[in-house]
Write an enzyme that holds these catalytic residues in place. Sequence first.
Site, PDB file in Angstrom:
ATOM      1  N   HIS A 103      41.042 -31.667 -51.530  1.00  0.00           N
ATOM      2  CA  HIS A 103      39.938 -31.484 -52.478  1.00  0.00           C
ATOM      3  C   HIS A 103      40.421 -30.960 -53.831  1.00  0.00           C
ATOM      4  CE1 HIS A 103      39.767 -27.191 -51.000  1.00  0.00           C
ATOM      5  NE2 HIS A 103      39.453 -26.970 -52.261  1.00  0.00           N
ATOM      6  N   ASP A 134      41.995 -32.180 -45.116  1.00  0.00           N
ATOM      7  CA  ASP A 134      41.975 -31.546 -46.436  1.00  0.00           C
ATOM      8  C   ASP A 134      43.379 -31.149 -46.898  1.00  0.00           C
ATOM      9  OD1 ASP A 134      40.984 -30.709 -48.822  1.00  0.00           O
ATOM     10  OD2 ASP A 134      39.913 -28.962 -48.052  1.00  0.00           O
ATOM     11  N   SER A 217      42.577 -22.428 -53.654  1.00  0.00           N
ATOM     12  CA  SER A 217      42.754 -23.565 -52.764  1.00  0.00           C
ATOM     13  C   SER A 217      44.114 -24.207 -52.968  1.00  0.00           C
ATOM     14  CB  SER A 217      41.677 -24.616 -53.023  1.00  0.00           C
ATOM     15  OG  SER A 217      40.454 -24.228 -52.457  1.00  0.00           O
TER      16      SER A 217
END
Length: 365
Positions: A103, A134, A217
């Site tokens: 992402h 992911d 992230s």
Amino acid sequence: MTAPPRRPVLRRFPLSAAAALAAGAVLLTGGCSAAPAPGSGSASASPTRAARAAAPAAANELEDDYRAVIRSALPSVVQIEAGDSIGSGIVYDDRGHIVTNAHVVGDGRTFRVTVASGARPLSATLVSAYPEQDLAVVRLDSLPDGLRPAKFGDSATVEVGQIVLAMGSPLGLSSSVTQGIVSATGRTVSAGTDGGGTGATIPNMVQTSAAINPGNSGGALVDLDGEVIGIPTLAARDPGLGEGAAPGIGFAIPVSMVRTVADQIIKSGRVTDSGRAALGITGRTVLDDDFNPSGVAVVEVVDGGPAQRAGLRAGDVITRVGDAEITTITSLAEALAALRPGDEVPVAYERGAQRRTAEVTLGEV
């Protein structure tokens, strides 16, 4: 009568506010001692003075450990600019491969990467992304001097209570560090698709109290040996707090899965063995007469897939897989995440007014 607790919502975090590094202190207390002899009034105070003297020493030792870990691991954490989004990544090897979240890269093919050894961003190109877990790998177009691959640990040794540091670039503030502990292991969590999320359901996640904010992230969750044990990916959000994250509840992809996916992408350009179970259907959540989720309707079955071979067809409503009750497409994904390709499981479903069960040998995503 108290209201039932709100179910936490999980958010992907490719951007965030900075967090400070906190050093813990250890308080040592003396045990019981015999009454002092007459005239020795200072004896009862000795254990207290010893404890007070030991506490700063223990705190300094822990602080030194933090600093050593940061010096060792932080140079391997990079900042990734993907269009208007900023996230983090980890230098995976000495050939310029960087592992991050799917992402974070989104639909991009080229990126700007700022490494610890250089002030200017470098260009990088997508090798491959695997949204189902992911994860993604990008590669620097040219190798800078001083590029330092991270040290990767062992997921099997991760224990609840161990101290960890989360490293990344919240809100573009590169080289930020937060501190916490491993709160739990083996969590299965699902992300939404809002804000560019992949909607992935990921098993065996590491839960941590270290602050994970937008921009963390793809960064590193590191133990006190300076080894990466996971990639910070998600944080829980309490619906009652609006867009605010629930403090101290974050999740990281375990390093075992990171290495499995990254190695396959680097070797083959894609994931060739996902290890993830599949029914071989396209489905949607259905509601009962009271508008509550009640199962997953089969919209389409994959020709020759596990569900079709077991006799399921479009229009059937799946209500249970193994021991897991199925009410939504997310609960189905979570049930499958706990299983392996080749597992044979009973699948309960409704066909019209009839309730049926089929033994399904699961396939692979």
